[in-house]
Design an enzyme around this catalytic site. Structure first.
Site, mmCIF file in Angstrom:
data_model
loop_
_atom_site.group_PDB
_atom_site.id
_atom_site.type_symbol
_atom_site.label_atom_id
_atom_site.label_comp_id
_atom_site.label_asym_id
_atom_site.label_seq_id
_atom_site.Cartn_x
_atom_site.Cartn_y
_atom_site.Cartn_z
ATOM 1 N N LYS A 139 7.900 6.457 -8.950
ATOM 2 C CA LYS A 139 7.452 5.133 -8.484
ATOM 3 C C LYS A 139 7.475 4.159 -9.655
ATOM 4 O O LYS A 139 7.039 4.518 -10.764
ATOM 5 C CB LYS A 139 6.037 5.264 -7.903
ATOM 6 C CG LYS A 139 5.495 3.962 -7.301
ATOM 7 C CD LYS A 139 4.102 4.155 -6.702
ATOM 8 C CE LYS A 139 3.609 2.909 -6.006
ATOM 9 N NZ LYS A 139 2.280 3.072 -5.393
ATOM 10 N N SER A 183 1.955 1.503 -0.461
ATOM 11 C CA SER A 183 2.888 0.813 -1.320
ATOM 12 C C SER A 183 4.012 1.705 -1.868
ATOM 13 O O SER A 183 5.041 1.189 -2.297
ATOM 14 C CB SER A 183 2.127 0.218 -2.506
ATOM 15 O OG SER A 183 1.550 1.234 -3.301
ATOM 16 N N SER A 239 -1.799 4.522 -0.304
ATOM 17 C CA SER A 239 -0.387 4.277 -0.637
ATOM 18 C C SER A 239 0.506 5.493 -0.792
ATOM 19 O O SER A 239 1.710 5.350 -0.952
ATOM 20 C CB SER A 239 -0.294 3.465 -1.924
ATOM 21 O OG SER A 239 -0.399 2.117 -1.610
HETATM 22 N N1 GLN Z 1 -2.506 -0.669 1.562
HETATM 23 C C1 GLN Z 1 -3.594 -0.701 0.643
HETATM 24 C C2 GLN Z 1 -3.633 -2.029 -0.088
HETATM 25 O O1 GLN Z 1 -2.867 -2.843 0.249
HETATM 26 C C3 GLN Z 1 -3.517 0.439 -0.298
HETATM 27 C C4 GLN Z 1 -2.566 0.232 -1.402
HETATM 28 C C5 GLN Z 1 -2.549 1.384 -2.361
HETATM 29 O O2 GLN Z 1 -3.086 2.453 -2.078
HETATM 30 N N2 GLN Z 1 -1.997 1.133 -3.530
HETATM 31 O O3 GLN Z 1 -4.411 -2.242 -0.944
#
Ligand code: GLN
Length: 474
Positions: free
Chosen positions: A72, A150, A174
């Protein structure tokens, strides 16, 4: 498809059925064929070939020798840029390797490239990346679906067999949510199990590294390799890391599976409830006992998360000022104007929204009403889980409230987007481990996921229960 799991591929490398270079060449070709998915935002064929040649000198005992992985683009890597999916870091080349990626390198893996993500890991769709969105490889022929986010690039890369495993980070879901949308396994370990050193910070009290792969065995191998104590991260836990893979035991007889009453939420699609029911029955068939449990503060989890995460983000992202590194606006008037323009040019809309919310909830007049209150509620949510685990071994829930949605569909309504995290955020606030395992399909044939949660540092239980589900996939 051949070469889609670490376990099988390793056997073929060891028995010399394929060389490391030949294997990685297959992946290079696959990535080139699947460019339109946009799973990788950095990919350099020469670097991969160079790494394969370098590995000839490495010992065959190294568990990941020659194994192609996706990283990532939130993990700092020496040989490759690290952008966090943002314009503000689009020219950033770290001078050091993150703790997690360094461990993977030491075990002989090959990094195929950096995978796409929502900008600074803020999102659930991988549509906020400065480098364009990623397409879910499981999309039907006429519709383009999001891979989740994400860590959408990592999940899509594993699902399309563009690597054998990938790293992700999970702050509120995410890893688990994109794993569910793409039909792969995703693991978010206990907060503190893997060092955050060298991971671009979003919300430091929640950020946790984890892994994706095509089956539970492979995630168990990868997690063992990236876990471990690191004195460079003050929240890194000094605990014994079991060999999850060797200890895997999917006998569910006598296990108690907790079913949280509060997760029966309105607005959850029927197909999700159906697979949840099916999963419960499968555990019962294997001799496990289902137990209703209560997590009474569940309804406060999303609002709590969306105060704490932006608050920490607003503080963490203050460092991007155009001076130390990253993008700098072309201004020759004053320093203040340079800061302002750099940040307004460099950050995307969602990141700006979070910085604004975060700055507001931390401001003098509102700190007590929002931030401090949220911290107290976070403790109550963590206590809910601690009480629940007095009565059960693992907790079984859906991973997401629905299957993957179309690109652009929830873009105009941030609340709808945030609701994606409804089942994943509580565990993040409590710091407990979670896995998403593919299970069942939506009425349109899209992958769905089941989430399993366990006590702090009891990753073994979710691997065991996850493997049981995988073996009984219907
Ligand atoms: N979807 C969540 C957010 O927008 C989690 C994102 C994540 O875990 N990095 O914050």
């Amino acid at each position: 498809m051949e070469f889609n799991t670490i376990t099988d591929t390793r056997k073929k490398i060891l028995s010399k059925k394929i060389s490391i270079l030949e294997l990685n060449q297959i992946f290079i070709n696959r990535i080139k064929d699947q460019k339109k998915i946009n799973a990788y935002i950095f990919f350099d064929e020469d670097l991969i070939v160079k790494r394969c040649k370098q590995l000839e000198k490495f010992n065959d005992d190294l568990i990941l020798k020659g194994i192609p992985l996706g990283i990532k683009d939130l993990f700092c890597t020496i040989d490759m840029p690290t952008t966090a999916g943002s314009k503000i870091l689009s020219n950033f080349k770290p001078t050091y390797e993150s703790f997690v990626s360094n461990k993977l390198l030491k075990k002989g893996s090959v990094f195929l490239g950096k995978t796409n993500l929502d900008e600074f890991a803020m999102g659930s769709s991988t549509t906020t990346s400065f480098f364009g969105n990623t397409i879910n490889p499981k999309s039907p022929p006429k519709k383009k679906l999001v891979p989740g986010g994400s860590s959408g690039g990592s999940a899509a890369a594993v699902a399309a067999n563009l690597c054998l495993g990938a790293t992700g980070t999970d702050t509120g879901g995410s890893i688990r949510q994109p794993a569910s949308f793409c039909g792969v396994v995703g693991v978010k370990p206990t907060y503190g199990l893997c060092s955050r050193w060298g991971i671009v910070a979003f919300a430091s009290s929640l950020d946790q590294a984890g892994v994706f792969a095509n089956n539970v065995y492979d995630t168990a191998i990868l997690l063992k390799e990236i876990a471990g104590y690191d004195s460079n991260d003050s929240t890194s836990a000094n605990v014994n890391i079991p060999n999850y893979f060797q200890k895997l035991n999917y006998n569910m007889s006598g296990k108690v599976i907790g079913i949280p009453e509060e997760y029966n939420l309105p607005g959850i699609s029927d197909e999700i409830n159906e697979v949840w029911e099916k999963a419960k029955k499968i555990y019962e068939k294997g001799g496990a006992k289902l137990k209703k449990i209560s997590l009474p503060h569940t309804k406060y989890a999303l609002p709590t998360y969306y105060i704490i995460a932006p608050a920490e983000a607003s503080s963490n992202l203050a460092r991007y000022d155009g001076v130390k590194y990253g993008h700098r606006a072309n201004v020759d008037t004053s320093l203040d104007e340079m800061y302002e323009l750099t940040r307004s040019e460099g950050f995307g809309k969602e990141v700006k929204r979070r910085i604004l919310i975060g700055t507001y909830v931390l401001s003098a007049g509102y700190y007590d009403a929002y931030y401090l209150k949220a911290q107290k509620v976070r403790k109550l949510i963590a206590n809910d889980f601690a009480n629940a685990f007095k009565e059960c071994d693992v907790i079984l829930t859906p991973t997401t409230p629905g299957p993957a949605f179309g690109i652009g569909e929830k873009e105009d309504d941030p609340i709808k987007m945030y609701l994606n995290d409804i089942f994943t955020v509580p565990a993040s606030l409590a710091g407990i481990p979670g896995i998403s395992v593919p299970f069942g399909e939506s009425k349109d044939g899209l992958p769905l996921g089941i989430q399993l949660l366990s006590k702090h540092f009891d990753e073994q239980s979710i691997f065991d229960a996850g493997l049981y589900l995988e073996k009984n996939y219907e």
